[in-house]
Design an enzyme around this catalytic site. Structure first.
Site, PDB file in Angstrom:
ATOM      1  CE  LYS A 132       6.129  -5.436  -4.429  1.00 11.78           C
ATOM      2  NZ  LYS A 132       5.305  -5.270  -5.676  1.00 11.78           N
ATOM      3  CG  ASP A 150       8.744 -10.301  -7.321  1.00 12.01           C
ATOM      4  OD1 ASP A 150       9.753 -10.908  -6.899  1.00 12.01           O
ATOM      5  OD2 ASP A 150       8.188 -10.598  -8.387  1.00 12.01           O
TER       6      ASP A 150
END
EC number: 3.2.2.-
Length: 209
Positions: A132, A150
């Protein structure tokens, strides 16, 4: 599951309301890719800091600390993070200090033709960076192959039955979810890192970075 027509209508609505801001943000990302290694490192530090916190707090830290990301020693950096009420000041200060080893290679990494290899290099070499965070950094320097999966994006995907689980922590699960998101972006003829901005706005009402 919401329909493709609904998403298309929302994208058009967002384009009418926030289109100029989104295009400005995309241009900003492209310009950042051409920056010097220290500016790139400040962006990498921002992405390290946003993990498990908020983009708003990361932006606050970035604006306040600025060149301190590559100038300050551990204790001073830790103190600066405390001043802006950053929660994980010990660990993240340590991560940023350790990440300085990659500064001299950042200009090369962000300009690699193989963006997926560039992401793997970041994950391998920078403690505190996962898929991420590495995707976040690369998207923010104009590599739009990657969205930032996210909690907001994952919530959107889970609530609309594109994925079964909100757990996104393992490499396998992240990459599986990424494939699903990328296929969805393709339906709307958008790069994942641009489509991400629209979906994030649907979920949060904000355009950040």
């Amino acid at each position: 599951m919401i329909s493709s027509d609904y998403i298309k209508d929302k994208i058009l609505e967002i384009e009418n309301i926030q289109g100029n801001l989104i295009r400005s943000r995309i241009s900003e990302f492209k310009r950042l890719k051409k920056s010097d290694k220290y500016t790139l490192f400040k962006e990498l530090s921002f992405c390290i800091l946003t993990a498990n916190t908020s983009a708003e707090l990361g932006l606050k830290c970035q604006a306040y600390i600025n060149d301190g990301f590559y100038r300050l020693d551990y204790n001073d950096l830790r103190e600066e993070l405390i001043k802006v009420h950053y929660r994980f000041y010990n660990k993240r200060a340590s991560y940023i200090i350790g990440a300085r080893d990659i500064i001299d290679d950042l200009e090369y990494i962000v300009n690699m033709d193989d963006h997926f290899r560039a992401r793997e290099i970041l994950i391998e070499r920078v403690k505190g960076i996962g898929y991420k965070e590495a995707s976040h950094f690369l998207r923010n320097v104009g590599v739009f192959d990657f969205a930032i999966l996210d909690k907001h994006i994952i919530k959107f995907m889970k609530n609309n039955y594109y994925i079964k689980y909100e757990n996104n922590s393992s490499r396998r699960r992240y990459l599986e979810n990424e494939i699903v998101f990328n296929e969805l972006a393709k339906k709307f003829n958008m790069e994942p890192g641009v489509f991400d901005l629209y979906i994030w706005y649907i979920e949060t009402g904000k355009i950040l970075k």
